[in-house]
Every structure is written in structure tokens, then in C-alpha cells.
Write a protein that holds these residues in place. Sequence first.
Motif, PDB file in Angstrom:
ATOM      1  N   ARG A  93       4.541 -10.566   7.476  1.00  0.00           N
ATOM      2  CA  ARG A  93       5.127  -9.797   6.379  1.00  0.00           C
ATOM      3  C   ARG A  93       6.551  -9.390   6.736  1.00  0.00           C
ATOM      4  N   GLN A  94       7.467  -9.612   5.792  1.00  0.00           N
ATOM      5  CA  GLN A  94       8.842  -9.151   5.964  1.00  0.00           C
ATOM      6  C   GLN A  94       9.033  -7.905   5.091  1.00  0.00           C
ATOM      7  N   ILE A  95       9.394  -6.802   5.727  1.00  0.00           N
ATOM      8  CA  ILE A  95       9.445  -5.494   5.064  1.00  0.00           C
ATOM      9  C   ILE A  95      10.886  -5.002   5.033  1.00  0.00           C
ATOM     10  N   PHE A 156      15.591  -6.086   7.419  1.00  0.00           N
ATOM     11  CA  PHE A 156      14.142  -6.096   7.293  1.00  0.00           C
ATOM     12  C   PHE A 156      13.487  -6.256   8.657  1.00  0.00           C
ATOM     13  N   THR A 157      12.229  -5.868   8.718  1.00  0.00           N
ATOM     14  CA  THR A 157      11.409  -6.084   9.899  1.00  0.00           C
ATOM     15  C   THR A 157      10.352  -7.124   9.581  1.00  0.00           C
ATOM     16  N   ASN A 158       9.845  -7.759  10.617  1.00  0.00           N
ATOM     17  CA  ASN A 158       8.821  -8.793  10.472  1.00  0.00           C
ATOM     18  C   ASN A 158       7.565  -8.351  11.223  1.00  0.00           C
ATOM     19  N   GLN A 159       6.433  -8.319  10.512  1.00  0.00           N
ATOM     20  CA  GLN A 159       5.188  -7.842  11.103  1.00  0.00           C
ATOM     21  C   GLN A 159       4.119  -8.924  11.050  1.00  0.00           C
ATOM     22  N   PRO A 160       3.506  -9.261  12.186  1.00  0.00           N
ATOM     23  CA  PRO A 160       2.386 -10.208  12.168  1.00  0.00           C
ATOM     24  C   PRO A 160       1.163  -9.565  11.514  1.00  0.00           C
ATOM     25  N   PRO A 161       0.199 -10.368  11.064  1.00  0.00           N
ATOM     26  CA  PRO A 161      -0.946  -9.830  10.318  1.00  0.00           C
ATOM     27  C   PRO A 161      -1.691  -8.712  11.029  1.00  0.00           C
ATOM     28  N   ALA A 162      -1.942  -8.836  12.324  1.00  0.00           N
ATOM     29  CA  ALA A 162      -2.731  -7.823  13.029  1.00  0.00           C
ATOM     30  C   ALA A 162      -2.014  -6.478  13.042  1.00  0.00           C
ATOM     31  N   ILE A 163      -0.706  -6.489  13.289  1.00  0.00           N
ATOM     32  CA  ILE A 163       0.044  -5.231  13.313  1.00  0.00           C
ATOM     33  C   ILE A 163       0.152  -4.658  11.909  1.00  0.00           C
ATOM     34  N   ARG A 166      -3.002  -2.949  11.019  1.00  0.00           N
ATOM     35  CA  ARG A 166      -3.130  -1.670  11.721  1.00  0.00           C
ATOM     36  C   ARG A 166      -2.231  -0.612  11.095  1.00  0.00           C
ATOM     37  N   LEU A 167      -1.027  -0.992  10.698  1.00  0.00           N
ATOM     38  CA  LEU A 167      -0.120  -0.044  10.071  1.00  0.00           C
ATOM     39  C   LEU A 167      -0.636   0.439   8.721  1.00  0.00           C
ATOM     40  N   ARG A 168      -1.237  -0.461   7.970  1.00  0.00           N
ATOM     41  CA  ARG A 168      -1.670  -0.141   6.612  1.00  0.00           C
ATOM     42  C   ARG A 168      -3.047   0.487   6.553  1.00  0.00           C
ATOM     43  N   GLY A 169      -3.867   0.250   7.558  1.00  0.00           N
ATOM     44  CA  GLY A 169      -5.204   0.844   7.563  1.00  0.00           C
ATOM     45  C   GLY A 169      -6.002   0.403   6.348  1.00  0.00           C
TER      46      GLY A 169
END
Length: 322
Positions: A93-95, A156-163, A166-169
Amino acid sequence: MTVLARHGASSIAALTSALPREYVHKSAHSEVLLTGCRAAGPDEYVITAQWPRTHSFYTPMAGRHDPLLLAESVRQAIPLLSHIAYEVPFGHRQIWDTFRYTVDPEALAVGPTPADITLHVRCSGITRRGSRLAGLSMHVTAMRDGAFLGTAEAAFTNQPPAIYQRLRGGYADLEQVAAHVLPLAPPLAPRRVGRDRFHDVVLAPSGSTHRMLLRTDLNHPILFDHPVDHAPGMLLLEAVRQGAYGCAFPRQGVLTDMEIRFFRYAELNSPCWIETSPVTEEATDRLPVRVAAHQDGAVVFTATATVTTTTAHTPAHTCAAA
């Protein structure tokens, strides 16, 4: 078109026709604006796009292309470069952290053919965690048929699926999110926010002129092109635009400048309030408006958007070919 598994300069240069929708994170092929990409140097790229003469949502106004087509073009460039230039796997995900643009309203004039756009992109502030991309900033100069159109910047930041999970719960569960989306409130009158149809109004009245409720219509085919677990960035940019237009009403113009900083996700199951105030009361052809979003006592984003009064532009006409 074949896209190589590992993306080097040769594979980037090969992307010179209509791009696969997966690379710009769209479900509908018809919503892909980008048409090509090539490397121009270390961390520099040239991306081409084409804007249609009309669009079901980003509709022309007063004979000019919607400036949010530039924002959407840059938004599509974020996942495109992430995947093909920085080897980000699909599913990451790019945020957005920040975004801004400024555009020449005269360069937006709708012509007799679709507008050919070139984005000259320079990437900086590139950070990595191990071998993966963690984030970067894009600096964009946009040209139309060789003439200056505008500029944009996006970080933007880039987040892999696992992170990301975890961030979104619990918010990462799309079925749960969809089941608890707030009911749609009646919209503002379209003409107050620069729209022709109630379906495209993203703000609802609250009883206060400068405080409105964000409407999240999961059935909107453009703003919700695919299932998401939070209000998408382009919906929030549209809320800024409509808030600025509402603040300027009955004065009308083009949203020539926008600068926005995101602080948290806008959730779909809780009221998100959009508040506006003019930066100045001076009577000029430019009206900057402050726009902020609040949800559950926290700031979602702050923005400044400028409505520039312009005279209507009559689109060029051509004779029918024999």
C-alpha cells in the motif's frame, strides 16, 4: 504487453502504450489515465497521460478540464513508479503524507481532441527498510502538448501487507468495514459545490455554513473504484475542492492550487467533519480557503485550496471531415 518480473530501465521504456490497470491500482480500464513511462536518468522518469475531452466525474467546467485530473494522474504515477521503478510487489500500500499542485487555468482549455499530458517526475528522499521501499517524494512538472501546465509534489510511504494489517487492526477487514459504513446523508445542492448531479456531491449540510459532513458513497463508480477500508485520497481531495467552492459561492472559478497534509485515515464508520474558512476577505480574483477534516476529536487532514475566478473558455470547434 509483457512486463518483466524484475523491472529495469528496459522494462520501464517498454511501457509506452495503454498501461495495465493493476499498475495504477484501478479496477476499471476506462479510468486509467497514464499511457506510458520511461526512465530519464537516476530516479527521474517521464510519464505520459491522456485526458478525455469529457469524463463522467471529472467533468469540464467553463470549457476547461477538471484540474483534479492532474491530481489523479499523479496519484496513478505513485503506484506505477513504485512497482516498475522501485520493485514494490503488488499488494503493498502506498499512503499519501502530503500532496500539492498548482495549475495554469488557461492550459486547461478543452480542445478538439483529448489532451496529451507529459509528467516529468524527479524522485527524492528515497528511504528503504532493508531491501524494500519505505517512502519517497515525487516532484512533478506537467506539460501539455509541449506547453507548461502545472506542477505537483507528493510524498508517500509504502507499507507491505503484514505491516498495513497491523497498523489498521480491525479496520483492515473489508467486510466488517462495509457492514458499518455510515448511512448517506442528504447532499448539499450541487450548484453550491461546482457539481451538476447530487450523486457526485461528497458533502452534506450540518446546519453551519462552514461545517459539513463527508459523504462516503461506496457505490460511486469513480471515487470507490474498488473496495477499500478507509476514505480514499481522491475522495478527500474532492471534499477539499467542494468545500472551497462552497466557501466561494456564489463566486465561481477553477481550483488552481491545493496543498494538503494527511495525519490519519478517514474511517468509514464515524462522522468526518469538513470545516472551511477563507484565508482573506479581500476581493481579488484568487480566494484561498482553509479546509480541515476532523473525526472522533482528531485532525484527519489540513489543506489550503485556491479558487481562481476565470472567464468562460469556449472550446475549439472543427469542421466535420468530408
